[in-house]
Design a protein around this motif. Structure first.
Motif, PDB file in Angstrom:
ATOM      1  N   GLU A 187      -3.784  -2.638  -4.487  1.00  0.00           N
ATOM      2  CA  GLU A 187      -2.359  -2.371  -4.277  1.00  0.00           C
ATOM      3  C   GLU A 187      -1.492  -3.436  -4.939  1.00  0.00           C
ATOM      4  OE1 GLU A 187      -3.602  -4.666  -0.488  1.00  0.00           O
ATOM      5  OE2 GLU A 187      -4.490  -3.381  -2.033  1.00  0.00           O
ATOM      6  N   HIS A 234      -8.033  -5.948  -3.598  1.00  0.00           N
ATOM      7  CA  HIS A 234      -6.728  -5.440  -3.157  1.00  0.00           C
ATOM      8  C   HIS A 234      -6.012  -4.809  -4.355  1.00  0.00           C
ATOM      9  CE1 HIS A 234      -6.418  -6.917   1.008  1.00  0.00           C
ATOM     10  NE2 HIS A 234      -7.243  -7.873   0.583  1.00  0.00           N
ATOM     11  N   PRO A 280      -6.718   0.097   5.202  1.00  0.00           N
ATOM     12  CA  PRO A 280      -6.322  -1.135   4.495  1.00  0.00           C
ATOM     13  C   PRO A 280      -7.102  -2.344   4.964  1.00  0.00           C
ATOM     14  CG  PRO A 280      -4.796  -0.696   6.256  1.00  0.00           C
ATOM     15  CD  PRO A 280      -5.799   0.428   6.292  1.00  0.00           C
ATOM     16  N   ILE A 306      -9.836  -0.362   1.396  1.00  0.00           N
ATOM     17  CA  ILE A 306      -9.362  -1.577   0.740  1.00  0.00           C
ATOM     18  C   ILE A 306      -9.779  -2.788   1.566  1.00  0.00           C
ATOM     19  CG2 ILE A 306      -7.316  -2.869   0.038  1.00  0.00           C
ATOM     20  CD1 ILE A 306      -5.944  -0.147  -0.394  1.00  0.00           C
ATOM     21  N   CYS A 307     -10.568  -3.676   0.965  1.00  0.00           N
ATOM     22  CA  CYS A 307     -11.019  -4.902   1.609  1.00  0.00           C
ATOM     23  C   CYS A 307     -11.787  -4.573   2.897  1.00  0.00           C
ATOM     24  CB  CYS A 307      -9.840  -5.828   1.861  1.00  0.00           C
ATOM     25  SG  CYS A 307     -10.319  -7.528   2.259  1.00  0.00           S
ATOM     26  N   ILE A 324       0.829  -1.208   0.000  1.00  0.00           N
ATOM     27  CA  ILE A 324       0.000   0.000   0.000  1.00  0.00           C
ATOM     28  C   ILE A 324       0.863   1.256   0.000  1.00  0.00           C
ATOM     29  CG2 ILE A 324      -1.623   1.351   1.396  1.00  0.00           C
ATOM     30  CD1 ILE A 324      -2.955  -1.274   2.147  1.00  0.00           C
ATOM     31  N   THR A 330     -13.162  -0.572  -2.170  1.00  0.00           N
ATOM     32  CA  THR A 330     -13.290  -1.818  -2.923  1.00  0.00           C
ATOM     33  C   THR A 330     -13.035  -3.017  -2.033  1.00  0.00           C
ATOM     34  OG1 THR A 330     -12.403  -3.121  -4.767  1.00  0.00           O
ATOM     35  CG2 THR A 330     -10.867  -1.640  -3.647  1.00  0.00           C
TER      36      THR A 330
END
Length: 354
Positions: free
Chosen positions: A324, A322, A168, A196-197, A129, A319
């Protein structure tokens, strides 16, 4: 180096052990402390003891950025590869040279991005990330500073001091309420946000609570069935220990045309990597929408929520995937590039108001 003398005996012993196993390397990379390569005599000494040609001994001293390593390898290993392959065409290292300049350059535009996480004592946990954020900042000719924000002690003051926020992925209950608070703050104050996630899941929970479902939560953290806006889909219960509920690897998604997410990607069909177990419970979409968040992307069959966003915010995108993992130093991922762009715009607007 010990007493200003390079010691080669450990390398010689290691090479002897390899030969004992029947392994005869063509190249040996020798790591050394400091930024200055040892004299050629050191390489010659190792070559004689190991049976490797002198040109196959590559000295690799410390460098100030990891992006210099390919340049060093290309310079040192080039003649050996040319001899081995019969192809003496020099590799084009222009992009790597450009990366080194990016990493060492001082930019006039600087921004601070808050990373709300629980493993803040080990930055390597979120290395993908932080590197994706660096690549996105370079794409906008700017420099990013990561402000680590402890998810267990997050405060409004800490969130107000940054230009954007990233939440994250992760597993477990610890720090989740702090991440929900961070998502809620960004939603309320129009702070650029990338989830993210788990970062998407806490954003959905924050919206559901704002939309009237006061006890909204995740089944992973013990939420009651009627309040679980994040849940295990029907048929998955009881399979957690077998790994059968994990969604791993690449999955396609269809984005809502005209959404912020679709505009950021520049297309309406994308594929991203996944690693998670729990999903958004679409039975609670009414509360989630009332709280300011809408679904902006789903699986092709519509069963799985892949992306959400806040239409009233300049940039609030999350989202289940992932992204990244798809970012590259040469090619910033659109979601990270979009976050940096929004953060720079907000920074300029805030300074103008001041």
């Amino acid at each position: 180096v010990t007493s200003q003398e390079y010691k080669t005996k450990p390398a010689q012993n290691a090479m002897a052990d390899l030969r004992g196993f029947g392994i005869m390397p063509d190249v040996v990379a020798v790591r050394t402390e400091g930024s200055i390569a040892p004299p050629h005599g050191v390489a010659d000494k190792i070559a004689i003891a190991s049976g490797v040609r002198p040109e196959g001994i590559i000295m690799m001293p410390n460098v100030d950025t990891v992006y210099k390593v390919p340049l060093m390898v290309a310079r040192e290993l080039g003649p050996v590869l040319a001899s081995f392959t019969g192809n003496d065409t020099a590799p084009d290292m222009t992009r790597w040279q450009q990366l080194v300049r990016h990493d060492s350059q001082t930019y006039r535009q600087r921004l601070t991005i808050g990373l709300v996480a629980k493993y803040i004592d080990n930055a390597d946990t979120y290395l993908s990330i932080t590197e994706a954020l660096k690549a996105a900042a370079w794409a906008h000719r700017s420099e990013v500073t990561i402000q680590w924000i402890n998810a267990e002690t997050v405060t409004d003051a800490a969130l107000s001091a940054v230009d954007a926020v990233v939440v994250p992925g992760g597993f477990g209950k610890r720090g989740v309420e702090g991440k929900i608070a961070a998502a809620s703050y960004c939603l309320q104050h129009n702070v650029p946000y990338l989830g993210i996630c788990l970062g998407m899941q806490v954003a959905v929970i924050a919206a559901a609570r704002r939309g009237g479902l006061a006890q909204a939560g995740s089944a992973e953290c013990g939420a009651a069935p009627d309040d679980a806006v994040i849940y295990l889909m029907p048929g998955q219960q009881g399979k957690q220990s077998t790994g059968g509920t994990m969604r791993l690897g690449n999955y396609p998604a269809v984005l809502q045309a005209g959404s912020r997410t679709a505009k950021t990607y520049g297309e309406t069909e994308v594929v991203e990597r996944h690693r998670h177990r729990y999903e958004v419970n679409q039975a609670h979409l009414a509360a989630i929408n009332a709280g300011g968040i809408v679904v902006s992307g789903a699986s092709p069959d519509g069963r799985l929520v892949e992306f959400v966003e806040a239409p009233t915010c300049d940039y609030f995108v999350a989202t289940q995937a992932h992204p990244e993992f798809a970012s590259r130093p040469f090619r910033a991922h659109p979601l990270f590039a979009g976050l940096v762009q929004a953060a720079l715009k907000r920074q300029k607007r805030t300074k103008g108001e001041a």
